[in-house]
Design a protein around this motif. Structure first.
Motif, short mmCIF file in Angstrom:
data_model
loop_
_atom_site.label_atom_id
_atom_site.label_comp_id
_atom_site.label_asym_id
_atom_site.label_seq_id
_atom_site.Cartn_x
_atom_site.Cartn_y
_atom_site.Cartn_z
N LEU A 1 -29.85 28.28 -41.50
CA LEU A 1 -31.22 28.57 -41.95
C LEU A 1 -32.24 28.67 -40.78
CD1 LEU A 1 -31.95 26.88 -45.11
CD2 LEU A 1 -31.14 29.40 -44.71
N ARG B 1 -28.70 21.78 -48.46
CA ARG B 1 -29.21 22.07 -47.02
C ARG B 1 -28.99 20.90 -46.33
NH1 ARG B 1 -32.41 24.96 -50.15
NH2 ARG B 1 -33.74 23.33 -50.68
N GLU C 1 -27.03 25.93 -44.74
CA GLU C 1 -27.43 25.83 -46.47
C GLU C 1 -26.09 26.33 -46.86
OE1 GLU C 1 -30.80 27.16 -49.29
OE2 GLU C 1 -29.65 28.74 -48.66
N LEU D 1 -30.12 23.56 -39.22
CA LEU D 1 -30.26 23.71 -40.64
C LEU D 1 -29.31 24.27 -41.20
CD1 LEU D 1 -31.75 22.18 -43.01
CD2 LEU D 1 -33.48 23.96 -43.15
#
Length: 341
Positions: free
Chosen positions: A79, A183, A89, A87
């Motif tokens: 992300l 996440r 997910e 990050l």
């Protein structure tokens, strides 16, 4: 895609204990829309709902009424990148170990200590899964979950998940939330945790000075395979009991009576004991009770090589609990929840 509702479904393929029980109805959910449709159908008919991920942390103890939802959603993605932090997910139905491998393929570190843990991404925060000094909460950023009370999709921060040792708000409020996606915050530069004794020894033996997350993952998998049975070969639900937490005074008394008992001081002043050591020392390792038993290499794992029932597994677990309580005054808490019956 329309819902494919299965009646009188065999749940043996959906639990790593390979317990053969029936679901009154079963549906495989691949999207948020399908989940809403399935829940609306259950509400309209007054069916109780049971959620299954990988079925690696559950004991089926009888037929499961109503509707069983098997989370089959797929997808994983990066992300955001912010310097060293990345990050990522993943959807709830993704296989956890495959997520670990995917992250390593991207050159990311953080999940290596959690390699080879069975189950799905959506189940990981419920238990706050952990191994070799790392827990999900150490890497957690946020998640999305459907609140069955309000019908809304809600985001949860680290604080809102109320993570504790093998615990979370999702485990305490059973049935209210359905986790949709998770996440995690990983890193491009390895921030290795190899201080857990067996892993530290294995890492030292490599002679490597430069951090390497993939090597750590391989070491973790090797250690796990040497101690824990593969569910596809020897049906099991992983660690069957939590490592008990006791007060410092209780730990001190136990240490005086049993000097070799492993003890681990926690940041809150409590002391964690090794459930596997307690069970092993009580003589249960390798024990067979009809079709079920205790693994010969890891006393913390109950196995089902003979196609036993959930009742037989739970019966053996209770015998172990009572014996450990009588010997050490420590009450073991079962880790996998019981479903059905």
């Amino acid at each position: 895609m329309m819902l494919a509702l299965e009646s009188d479904a065999d749940l043996q393929p959906f639990n790593s204990m390979a317990i053969s029980e029936r679901a009154e109805r079963l549906v495989r959910v691949e999207s948020d829309a399908q989940l809403r449709e399935a829940l609306a159908l259950a509400d309209a008919h007054g069916w109780p709902v049971t959620l299954l991920g990988g079925g690696s942390n559950v004991v089926l103890a009888g037929p499961v009424p109503g509707l069983v939802l098997v989370m089959c959603s797929r997808g994983r993605r990066v992300l955001k990148r912010d310097g060293d932090a990345v990050l990522v997910e993943a959807e709830a139905g993704e296989n956890w170990h495959r997520l670990v491998g995917w992250s390593l393929d991207l050159g990311l570190s953080g999940l290596e200590n959690l390699a080879l843990i069975p189950g799905t991404v959506g189940a990981a925060p419920v238990q706050n899964i952990g191994a070799y000094g790392v827990e999900v909460r150490d890497l957690f950023d946020s998640l999305d979950a459907l609140d069955r009370e309000t019908g809304e999709i809600r985001g949860f921060s680290l604080e809102e998940c109320e993570f504790a040792y093998r615990d979370s708000v999702f485990k305490r409020e059973v049935g209210r939330y359905v986790i949709l996606r998770v996440r995690l915050r990983l890193h491009t530069h390895a921030q290795l945790r190899v201080d857990y004794a067996p892993l530290a020894a294995a890492w030292a033996a490599t002679g490597l000075a430069r951090p390497d997350a993939r090597v750590v993952a391989q070491l973790v998998m090797s250690i796990r395979r040497s101690k824990l049975p593969d569910p596809s070969v020897m049906p099991n639900a992983g660690s069957f009991f939590k490592n008990p937490l006791v007060s410092a005074s209780v730990a001190s008394a136990l240490a005086a009576q049993f000097p070799s008992m492993p003890q681990f001081l926690q940041t809150d002043g409590q002391v964690k004991l090794a459930a596997g050591w307690l069970i092993d020392q009580a003589g249960w390792k390798g024990f067979r009770d009809g079709p079920v038993g205790v693994h010969s290499e890891q006393a913390l794992v109950l196995v089902n090589p003979g196609g036993g029932t959930g009742a037989q597994v739970l019966g053996l677990a209770e015998k172990i609990r009572q014996d450990v309580l009588q010997r050490y005054g420590v009450l073991l808490e079962q880790e996998p929840p019981v479903v059905g019956g």
